[in-house]
Design a protein around this motif. Structure first.
Motif, PDB file in Angstrom:
ATOM      1  N   LYS A 252       1.298   6.788   0.252  1.00 49.56           N
ATOM      2  CA  LYS A 252       0.308   5.751  -0.061  1.00 49.56           C
ATOM      3  C   LYS A 252      -0.087   5.842  -1.532  1.00 49.56           C
ATOM      4  O   LYS A 252       0.064   6.876  -2.166  1.00 49.56           O
ATOM      5  N   TYR A 253      -0.605   4.759  -2.072  1.00 47.73           N
ATOM      6  CA  TYR A 253      -1.102   4.748  -3.448  1.00 47.73           C
ATOM      7  C   TYR A 253      -2.420   3.985  -3.509  1.00 47.73           C
ATOM      8  O   TYR A 253      -2.759   3.232  -2.593  1.00 47.73           O
ATOM      9  N   GLN A 254      -3.158   4.186  -4.613  1.00 52.42           N
ATOM     10  CA  GLN A 254      -4.399   3.450  -4.878  1.00 52.42           C
ATOM     11  C   GLN A 254      -4.358   2.961  -6.317  1.00 52.42           C
ATOM     12  O   GLN A 254      -3.822   3.652  -7.192  1.00 52.42           O
ATOM     13  N   ILE A 255      -4.929   1.794  -6.552  1.00 52.21           N
ATOM     14  CA  ILE A 255      -5.054   1.280  -7.916  1.00 52.21           C
ATOM     15  C   ILE A 255      -6.545   1.178  -8.247  1.00 52.21           C
ATOM     16  O   ILE A 255      -7.297   0.522  -7.531  1.00 52.21           O
ATOM     17  N   ASN A 256      -6.947   1.859  -9.323  1.00 54.92           N
ATOM     18  CA  ASN A 256      -8.312   1.783  -9.841  1.00 54.92           C
ATOM     19  C   ASN A 256      -8.236   1.188 -11.239  1.00 54.92           C
ATOM     20  O   ASN A 256      -7.848   1.873 -12.176  1.00 54.92           O
TER      21      ASN A 256
ATOM     22  N   GLY B 266       0.782  -1.227   0.000  1.00 57.35           N
ATOM     23  CA  GLY B 266       0.000   0.000   0.000  1.00 57.35           C
ATOM     24  C   GLY B 266       0.818   1.283   0.000  1.00 57.35           C
ATOM     25  O   GLY B 266       0.261   2.368   0.060  1.00 57.35           O
TER      26      GLY B 266
ATOM     27  N   ILE C 138      -2.799   3.877 -11.531  1.00 52.98           N
ATOM     28  CA  ILE C 138      -2.178   3.980 -10.210  1.00 52.98           C
ATOM     29  C   ILE C 138      -2.186   5.455  -9.825  1.00 52.98           C
ATOM     30  O   ILE C 138      -1.705   6.299 -10.577  1.00 52.98           O
ATOM     31  N   LYS C 139      -2.754   5.773  -8.655  1.00 55.52           N
ATOM     32  CA  LYS C 139      -2.783   7.158  -8.164  1.00 55.52           C
ATOM     33  C   LYS C 139      -1.914   7.256  -6.924  1.00 55.52           C
ATOM     34  O   LYS C 139      -2.113   6.531  -5.956  1.00 55.52           O
TER      35      LYS C 139
ATOM     36  N   LYS D 139      -0.736  10.421 -11.357  1.00 57.03           N
ATOM     37  CA  LYS D 139      -1.450   9.247 -11.856  1.00 57.03           C
ATOM     38  C   LYS D 139      -0.649   8.624 -12.989  1.00 57.03           C
ATOM     39  O   LYS D 139      -0.008   9.321 -13.768  1.00 57.03           O
TER      40      LYS D 139
ATOM     41  N   ASP E 130      -0.495   9.336  -3.671  1.00 62.72           N
ATOM     42  CA  ASP E 130      -0.998  10.321  -2.717  1.00 62.72           C
ATOM     43  C   ASP E 130       0.051  11.425  -2.525  1.00 62.72           C
ATOM     44  O   ASP E 130       0.846  11.392  -1.597  1.00 62.72           O
TER      45      ASP E 130
END
Length: 194
Positions: free
Chosen positions: A138-142, A120, A146-147, A162, A149
């Motif tokens: 932190k990062y997010q995957i949609n 994460g 990949i985004k 992104k 923070d």
């Protein structure tokens, strides 16, 4: 039997310890780094100050040993000097990612820009002509994006937060559009395991 002069030892070891503290704080931090020109000035500063403290302490204590004064204290000071010098000098080559876990995902390019993802968290290393910057967070995957923070305005003006996952490439998405020049793409070296 002569008592050990701890005051003399403390006065000699204090500047050595302070310099070693700042070297280790500067070189072993894993939260980020600016290299290049700034790193060069930092190394020169530590080199000159460190060499000055080393030579002054070395000459003064060898002189004391030759005169037969404060032998035990001088031996303790010289031992501390040698140990701290070895630790301080070796820290300049200590890898920044030594304490990091094995990444689940790695994407890199030919000039040394690198994105790694693990548990994460991300580590984004970007290289410029005059410095290298390491950012963590932190990062997010949609689905295929990949985004990262990152909320610093200065960063957002020049960089992507992104990345579009397309085949074996990560394509930066800027605030004004997607990168079209393939030299700006990051090549995926290790993919996330599902």
């Amino acid at each position: 039997m002569k008592k050990t002069n701890y005051n003399l030892i403390l006065k000699a070891i204090l500047p050595i310890g302070i310099l070693l503290f700042f070297i280790l704080l500067s070189e072993l931090r894993t939260e980020g780094d600016f290299g290049g020109l700034i790193g060069g000035f930092k190394v020169l500063f530590f080199l000159f100050i460190g060499a000055g403290i080393f030579l002054f302490t070395l000459i003064k204590n060898i002189s004391r040993i030759r005169k037969g004064k404060n032998l035990n204290e001088s031996k303790i000071i010289l031992t501390a000097l040698v140990i701290s010098t070895v630790i301080g000098v070796s820290s300049f080559w200590f890898p920044y990612d030594f304490f990091d876990k094995e990444p689940e995902f790695i994407a890199t390019d030919e000039i040394g820009n690198k994105l790694t993802l693990v548990n994460g968290n991300y580590m984004l290393k970007t290289r410029e002509i005059e410095w290298t910057t390491i950012r963590r967070g932190k990062y997010q995957i949609n689905s295929d994006t990949i985004k990262l923070d990152i909320d610093k305005e200065r960063y957002l003006a020049k960089r992507a937060i992104k990345y579009l996952i397309q085949n074996e490439n990560l394509i930066p998405i800027y605030s004004d559009g997607i990168e079209t020049d393939s030299t700006g793409f990051l090549k995926i070296v290790r993919k996330i395991k599902n």
